[in-house]
Design a protein around this motif. Structure first.
Motif, mmCIF file in Angstrom:
data_model
loop_
_atom_site.group_PDB
_atom_site.id
_atom_site.type_symbol
_atom_site.label_atom_id
_atom_site.label_comp_id
_atom_site.label_asym_id
_atom_site.label_seq_id
_atom_site.Cartn_x
_atom_site.Cartn_y
_atom_site.Cartn_z
ATOM 1 N N PHE A 112 46.805 -8.308 -5.411
ATOM 2 C CA PHE A 112 46.171 -9.144 -6.078
ATOM 3 C C PHE A 112 44.602 -8.502 -5.678
ATOM 4 O O PHE A 112 43.602 -8.880 -6.617
ATOM 5 N N HIS A 113 44.281 -7.571 -5.031
ATOM 6 C CA HIS A 113 42.745 -7.131 -4.511
ATOM 7 C C HIS A 113 42.708 -5.707 -4.669
ATOM 8 O O HIS A 113 42.473 -4.922 -3.559
ATOM 9 N N PRO A 114 42.924 -4.978 -5.907
ATOM 10 C CA PRO A 114 42.673 -3.542 -5.973
ATOM 11 C C PRO A 114 41.227 -3.102 -5.503
ATOM 12 O O PRO A 114 41.092 -2.147 -5.237
ATOM 13 N N ALA A 170 54.178 -14.005 -10.211
ATOM 14 C CA ALA A 170 54.108 -14.327 -11.535
ATOM 15 C C ALA A 170 52.791 -14.619 -12.046
ATOM 16 O O ALA A 170 52.583 -14.236 -13.468
ATOM 17 N N LEU A 171 51.759 -15.144 -11.238
ATOM 18 C CA LEU A 171 50.697 -15.575 -11.877
ATOM 19 C C LEU A 171 49.283 -14.946 -11.597
ATOM 20 O O LEU A 171 48.442 -15.132 -12.496
ATOM 21 N N TYR A 172 49.337 -14.180 -10.740
ATOM 22 C CA TYR A 172 48.156 -13.540 -10.262
ATOM 23 C C TYR A 172 48.007 -12.164 -10.158
ATOM 24 O O TYR A 172 49.262 -11.597 -9.709
ATOM 25 N N PRO A 173 46.969 -11.282 -10.279
ATOM 26 C CA PRO A 173 45.856 -11.809 -10.602
ATOM 27 C C PRO A 173 45.794 -12.222 -12.328
ATOM 28 O O PRO A 173 46.423 -11.701 -13.059
ATOM 29 N N VAL A 174 45.207 -13.064 -12.511
ATOM 30 C CA VAL A 174 45.069 -14.129 -13.893
ATOM 31 C C VAL A 174 44.926 -12.643 -15.096
ATOM 32 O O VAL A 174 45.506 -12.622 -16.144
#
Ligand SMILES: N[C@@H](CCC(=O)N[C@@H](CS)C(=O)NCC(=O)O)C(=O)O
Length: 229
Positions: A112-114, A170-174
């Protein structure tokens, strides 16, 4: 009474499911991420790490999703969130609970946080590598859950942790590519389906506007009165 500091669809969702499964009375206090309330002095006094969730208990505030789950499991053995100390498969339960917490959850946060790990031109590669790691971990968990269905089936804390992890994957990151194919993990998919039948999930859907099938066909949470995100 227990107090859950939460934000919709954050890691606190796992604890909400556990509290609902155990039918424990609790107060849910929103943490407003828009104003970074998780870094406010009042919140840091409860949880110096400044992350959601925090669970206030008669033993004092606890944080780290896995630790809170284990505390609930041991404090309320009647809820059957996992084998009690001395029961069969306790060791196996702890092994997979820690794997979910220190490996899968942790690596998913990296997906989620590259921006925490390198400049923008590395984001695509970072995402591919980290999503690859999580995919391998899910295959391992799929096999483990197939081998020991009773250990993983709801109301096991393993199921309550896995459902949200699969949802977030499945949902994030958008904005990033969708990489998770839940159908590749047939046992985990079935586990998600059975989770969706439970009253705990229905309560979480209502409380956090998660949509009808939050684990097998997740969609972004709807707007919520007083939304904390
Ligand atoms: N290791 C922690 C991770 C919790 C975590 O990363 N929480 C996120 C929300 S899902 C958070 O509070 N993010 C806010 C921030 O990074 O400031 C746990 O297992 O509870």
């Amino acid at each position: 009474m227990l107090t859950l500091h939460f934000a919709p669809d954050n890691a606190s969702l796992v604890l909400r499911l556990a509290l609902e499964e155990a039918r424990l009375p609790y107060r849910a206090v929103p943490v407003d991420r828009a104003t970074r309330a998780q870094k406010s002095p009042a919140y840091l006094a409860l949880n110096p790490v400044g992350l959601i969730p925090t669970l206030e208990t008669p033993d004092g505030p606890i944080a780290e999703t896995g630790a809170c789950l284990l505390w609930l499991c041991d404090t309320y053995p009647g809820a059957r969130l996992g084998p009690a100390v001395g029961e069969a498969r306790r060791g196996a339960f702890l092994r997979w609970l820690f794997y979910l917490s220190n490996t899968v959850h942790s690596d998913l946060i990296r997906v989620f946080h590259p921006e925490r790990y390198g400049p923008e031109e590395t984001f695509g590669l970072h995402h591919r590598i980290m999503a690859g790691h999580v995919s391998e971990q899910l295959a391992i968990l799929d096999a483990a859950a197939r081998a020991e269905p009773a250990l993983f089936a709801p109301p096991s804390a393993l199921a309550l942790y896995l459902g949200p992890l699969l949802r977030w994957a499945a949902l994030y990151p958008v904005a990033a590519d969708r990489w998770l194919r839940l159908g590749d993990y047939r046992t985990l998919q079935a586990l998600c389906r059975s989770l969706e039948e439970r009253e705990s999930t229905k309560a979480a859907i209502l409380a956090e506007a998660l949509g009808d099938r939050p684990f097998t066909a997740p969609r972004l949470p709807g707007p919520l009165a007083g939304s904390a995100t």
